[in-house]
Write a protein that holds these residues in place. Structure first.
Motif, PDB file in Angstrom:
ATOM      1  N   ALA A   1      33.070  13.487  12.390  1.00  0.00           N
ATOM      2  CA  ALA A   1      34.061  12.535  11.908  1.00  0.00           C
ATOM      3  C   ALA A   1      35.075  12.283  13.024  1.00  0.00           C
ATOM      4  O   ALA A   1      35.180  13.058  13.983  1.00  0.00           O
ATOM      5  CB  ALA A   1      34.771  13.096  10.671  1.00  0.00           C
ATOM      6  N   GLY A   2      35.807  11.205  12.895  1.00  0.00           N
ATOM      7  CA  GLY A   2      36.937  10.951  13.787  1.00  0.00           C
ATOM      8  C   GLY A   2      38.230  11.104  13.005  1.00  0.00           C
ATOM      9  O   GLY A   2      38.279  10.739  11.826  1.00  0.00           O
ATOM     10  N   ILE A   3      39.240  11.660  13.631  1.00  0.00           N
ATOM     11  CA  ILE A   3      40.562  11.786  13.005  1.00  0.00           C
ATOM     12  C   ILE A   3      41.588  11.178  13.946  1.00  0.00           C
ATOM     13  O   ILE A   3      41.696  11.590  15.106  1.00  0.00           O
ATOM     14  CB  ILE A   3      40.925  13.251  12.729  1.00  0.00           C
ATOM     15  CG1 ILE A   3      39.940  13.901  11.764  1.00  0.00           C
ATOM     16  CG2 ILE A   3      42.355  13.357  12.175  1.00  0.00           C
ATOM     17  CD1 ILE A   3      40.176  15.394  11.565  1.00  0.00           C
ATOM     18  N   ILE A   4      42.334  10.189  13.457  1.00  0.00           N
ATOM     19  CA  ILE A   4      43.417   9.605  14.239  1.00  0.00           C
ATOM     20  C   ILE A   4      44.732  10.113  13.666  1.00  0.00           C
ATOM     21  O   ILE A   4      45.074   9.833  12.512  1.00  0.00           O
ATOM     22  CB  ILE A   4      43.400   8.073  14.174  1.00  0.00           C
ATOM     23  CG1 ILE A   4      42.038   7.518  14.589  1.00  0.00           C
ATOM     24  CG2 ILE A   4      44.516   7.484  15.056  1.00  0.00           C
ATOM     25  CD1 ILE A   4      41.877   6.030  14.315  1.00  0.00           C
ATOM     26  N   LEU A   5      45.474  10.883  14.458  1.00  0.00           N
ATOM     27  CA  LEU A   5      46.769  11.401  14.009  1.00  0.00           C
ATOM     28  C   LEU A   5      47.830  10.334  14.259  1.00  0.00           C
ATOM     29  O   LEU A   5      48.159  10.017  15.407  1.00  0.00           O
ATOM     30  CB  LEU A   5      47.102  12.695  14.751  1.00  0.00           C
ATOM     31  CG  LEU A   5      46.099  13.843  14.565  1.00  0.00           C
ATOM     32  CD1 LEU A   5      46.584  15.102  15.286  1.00  0.00           C
ATOM     33  CD2 LEU A   5      45.873  14.138  13.084  1.00  0.00           C
ATOM     34  N   ALA A   6      48.346   9.771  13.170  1.00  0.00           N
ATOM     35  CA  ALA A   6      49.286   8.651  13.254  1.00  0.00           C
ATOM     36  C   ALA A   6      50.455   8.862  12.305  1.00  0.00           C
ATOM     37  O   ALA A   6      50.922   7.932  11.654  1.00  0.00           O
ATOM     38  CB  ALA A   6      48.564   7.344  12.921  1.00  0.00           C
ATOM     39  N   ALA A   7      50.923  10.111  12.221  1.00  0.00           N
ATOM     40  CA  ALA A   7      51.936  10.460  11.232  1.00  0.00           C
ATOM     41  C   ALA A   7      53.308  10.744  11.828  1.00  0.00           C
ATOM     42  O   ALA A   7      54.274  10.935  11.097  1.00  0.00           O
ATOM     43  CB  ALA A   7      51.482  11.701  10.444  1.00  0.00           C
ATOM     44  N   GLY A   8      53.413  10.780  13.154  1.00  0.00           N
ATOM     45  CA  GLY A   8      54.641  11.233  13.790  1.00  0.00           C
ATOM     46  C   GLY A   8      55.830  10.309  13.604  1.00  0.00           C
ATOM     47  O   GLY A   8      55.687   9.105  13.358  1.00  0.00           O
ATOM     48  N   LEU A   9      57.016  10.888  13.765  1.00  0.00           N
ATOM     49  CA  LEU A   9      58.256  10.135  13.633  1.00  0.00           C
ATOM     50  C   LEU A   9      58.534   9.268  14.857  1.00  0.00           C
ATOM     51  O   LEU A   9      59.271   8.291  14.776  1.00  0.00           O
ATOM     52  CB  LEU A   9      59.428  11.106  13.423  1.00  0.00           C
ATOM     53  CG  LEU A   9      59.380  11.950  12.149  1.00  0.00           C
ATOM     54  CD1 LEU A   9      60.446  13.037  12.194  1.00  0.00           C
ATOM     55  CD2 LEU A   9      59.574  11.072  10.923  1.00  0.00           C
ATOM     56  N   GLY A  10      57.989   9.642  16.006  1.00  0.00           N
ATOM     57  CA  GLY A  10      58.268   8.886  17.226  1.00  0.00           C
ATOM     58  C   GLY A  10      59.723   8.928  17.618  1.00  0.00           C
ATOM     59  O   GLY A  10      60.291   7.924  18.068  1.00  0.00           O
ATOM     60  N   SER A  11      60.338  10.097  17.492  1.00  0.00           N
ATOM     61  CA  SER A  11      61.787  10.221  17.703  1.00  0.00           C
ATOM     62  C   SER A  11      62.211   9.835  19.115  1.00  0.00           C
ATOM     63  O   SER A  11      63.205   9.126  19.299  1.00  0.00           O
ATOM     64  CB  SER A  11      62.231  11.658  17.407  1.00  0.00           C
ATOM     65  OG  SER A  11      61.914  12.003  16.079  1.00  0.00           O
TER      66      SER A  11
ATOM     67  N   VAL B   1      42.678   3.209  17.318  1.00  0.00           N
ATOM     68  CA  VAL B   1      41.736   2.780  16.277  1.00  0.00           C
ATOM     69  C   VAL B   1      40.471   2.223  16.922  1.00  0.00           C
ATOM     70  O   VAL B   1      39.345   2.569  16.532  1.00  0.00           O
ATOM     71  CB  VAL B   1      42.390   1.735  15.350  1.00  0.00           C
ATOM     72  CG1 VAL B   1      41.360   1.146  14.383  1.00  0.00           C
ATOM     73  CG2 VAL B   1      43.550   2.355  14.580  1.00  0.00           C
ATOM     74  N   ASP B   2      40.643   1.394  17.944  1.00  0.00           N
ATOM     75  CA  ASP B   2      39.485   0.828  18.642  1.00  0.00           C
ATOM     76  C   ASP B   2      38.603   1.931  19.229  1.00  0.00           C
ATOM     77  O   ASP B   2      37.371   1.882  19.122  1.00  0.00           O
ATOM     78  CB  ASP B   2      39.951  -0.086  19.779  1.00  0.00           C
ATOM     79  CG  ASP B   2      40.590  -1.374  19.296  1.00  0.00           C
ATOM     80  OD1 ASP B   2      40.473  -1.686  18.096  1.00  0.00           O
ATOM     81  OD2 ASP B   2      41.211  -2.063  20.127  1.00  0.00           O
TER      82      ASP B   2
ATOM     83  N   LEU C   1      42.247   8.151   9.185  1.00  0.00           N
ATOM     84  CA  LEU C   1      43.600   7.895   9.678  1.00  0.00           C
ATOM     85  C   LEU C   1      44.572   8.752   8.891  1.00  0.00           C
ATOM     86  O   LEU C   1      44.594   8.707   7.661  1.00  0.00           O
ATOM     87  CB  LEU C   1      43.964   6.420   9.504  1.00  0.00           C
ATOM     88  CG  LEU C   1      45.380   6.051   9.964  1.00  0.00           C
ATOM     89  CD1 LEU C   1      45.414   5.865  11.478  1.00  0.00           C
ATOM     90  CD2 LEU C   1      45.869   4.779   9.260  1.00  0.00           C
ATOM     91  N   VAL C   2      45.380   9.549   9.600  1.00  0.00           N
ATOM     92  CA  VAL C   2      46.388  10.389   8.943  1.00  0.00           C
ATOM     93  C   VAL C   2      47.753   9.745   9.123  1.00  0.00           C
ATOM     94  O   VAL C   2      48.230   9.583  10.255  1.00  0.00           O
ATOM     95  CB  VAL C   2      46.397  11.807   9.519  1.00  0.00           C
ATOM     96  CG1 VAL C   2      47.418  12.670   8.763  1.00  0.00           C
ATOM     97  CG2 VAL C   2      45.012  12.442   9.437  1.00  0.00           C
TER      98      VAL C   2
ATOM     99  N   VAL D   1      51.901   1.601   8.884  1.00  0.00           N
ATOM    100  CA  VAL D   1      50.900   2.151   9.804  1.00  0.00           C
ATOM    101  C   VAL D   1      49.499   1.967   9.221  1.00  0.00           C
ATOM    102  O   VAL D   1      48.568   1.547   9.922  1.00  0.00           O
ATOM    103  CB  VAL D   1      51.197   3.639  10.091  1.00  0.00           C
ATOM    104  CG1 VAL D   1      50.002   4.310  10.764  1.00  0.00           C
ATOM    105  CG2 VAL D   1      52.432   3.776  10.970  1.00  0.00           C
ATOM    106  N   GLU D   2      49.334   2.273   7.949  1.00  0.00           N
ATOM    107  CA  GLU D   2      48.027   2.107   7.320  1.00  0.00           C
ATOM    108  C   GLU D   2      47.600   0.648   7.321  1.00  0.00           C
ATOM    109  O   GLU D   2      46.437   0.328   7.617  1.00  0.00           O
ATOM    110  CB  GLU D   2      48.037   2.640   5.893  1.00  0.00           C
ATOM    111  CG  GLU D   2      46.702   2.460   5.193  1.00  0.00           C
ATOM    112  CD  GLU D   2      46.645   3.083   3.806  1.00  0.00           C
ATOM    113  OE1 GLU D   2      45.749   2.678   3.028  1.00  0.00           O
ATOM    114  OE2 GLU D   2      47.472   3.965   3.506  1.00  0.00           O
ATOM    115  N   ALA D   3      48.540  -0.252   7.012  1.00  0.00           N
ATOM    116  CA  ALA D   3      48.201  -1.672   6.967  1.00  0.00           C
ATOM    117  C   ALA D   3      47.755  -2.171   8.343  1.00  0.00           C
ATOM    118  O   ALA D   3      46.781  -2.922   8.457  1.00  0.00           O
ATOM    119  CB  ALA D   3      49.401  -2.483   6.474  1.00  0.00           C
ATOM    120  N   ALA D   4      48.460  -1.747   9.382  1.00  0.00           N
ATOM    121  CA  ALA D   4      48.110  -2.180  10.741  1.00  0.00           C
ATOM    122  C   ALA D   4      46.734  -1.650  11.135  1.00  0.00           C
ATOM    123  O   ALA D   4      45.914  -2.377  11.725  1.00  0.00           O
ATOM    124  CB  ALA D   4      49.176  -1.704  11.727  1.00  0.00           C
ATOM    125  N   ALA D   5      46.472  -0.399  10.828  1.00  0.00           N
ATOM    126  CA  ALA D   5      45.192   0.205  11.200  1.00  0.00           C
ATOM    127  C   ALA D   5      44.044  -0.411  10.414  1.00  0.00           C
ATOM    128  O   ALA D   5      42.961  -0.676  10.970  1.00  0.00           O
ATOM    129  CB  ALA D   5      45.241   1.709  10.975  1.00  0.00           C
TER     130      ALA D   5
END
Length: 202
Positions: free
Chosen positions: A10-20, A41-42, A54-55, A63-67
């Motif tokens: 499987a692939g896991i994309i970690l996309a949960a960070g705050l990006g502080s 994603v690509d 996608l996490v 984030v989910e909508a964009a992905a």
């Protein structure tokens, strides 16, 4: 046309960070005609991985909508999971992703959402070089370990104790010869976006 072999990972994309350090909403920052997250994603969708998970965490809905929009443009879909405790650090996002990996998969390849320059061939090279003794695999650029990182299912239990902002990279050195390192000449495997100025240096 012969049927394609079933994906082993499987692939896991970690996309949960705050990006502080970026000032927030990092993965949604405009980048090359889309948003920063598009590139991860690509890369995941182009690799021999199924499903791609996608996490989400911070800015989850956007984030989910964009992905999903990016995946749909490629005629694909994503399995989306939410890391409810994402504010506690990377470990929570990783655990949420690993928990969603189907039992049929031998393991998962973990991508970071803020790495936009991953070479297209990197996942196939990791999987192709893997041997039964290896529990994990990662690319290496001039002596620096990069991403994405492949994790066999046998390694998942040892990751359950991670806390805070620690990811799988903290356990890899202890694997010794069970860790496969694959040399690659593309600096994209070690480049990530931390601050707005990084968007212009990629």
């Amino acid at each position: 046309m012969p049927a394609q072999p079933e994906a082993r990972f499987a692939g896991i994309i970690l996309a949960a960070g705050l990006g502080s350090r970026f000032g927030g909403r990092k993965l949604l920052a405009p980048f090359r005609g889309g948003v920063l997250l598009d590139r991860a994603v690509d890369a995941a969708l182009a690799a021999p991985l199924d499903p791609v998970i996608l996490v989400t965490g911070a800015d989850a809905r956007d984030v989910e909508a964009a992905a999903r929009a990016r995946a749909a443009s490629a005629g694909r879909d994503l399995l989306c999971v939410h890391a409810a405790e994402h504010a506690n650090g990377l470990s929570e996002s990783l655990m949420a992703g690993l928990a969603a990996v189907p039992e049929r998969c031998e393991g998962a390849v973990v991508f970071l959402g803020d790495m936009p320059n991953l070479p297209a061939d990197i996942v196939a090279r990791l999987i192709g070089a893997l041997r039964p003794r290896h529990l994990a695999a990662a690319p290496l650029f001039r002596g620096q370990r990069g991403h994405p990182v492949l994790l066999r299912r046998e390694l998942f239990p040892s990751l359950q104790d991670l806390q805070g902002d620690k990811g799988a990279g903290t356990v890899l050195p202890g694997l010794d010869d069970r860790l496969l390192l694959v040399e690659h000449d593309d600096p994209g495997i070690v480049f990530d976006v931390d601050r707005p100025e990084d968007l212009h240096s990629s």
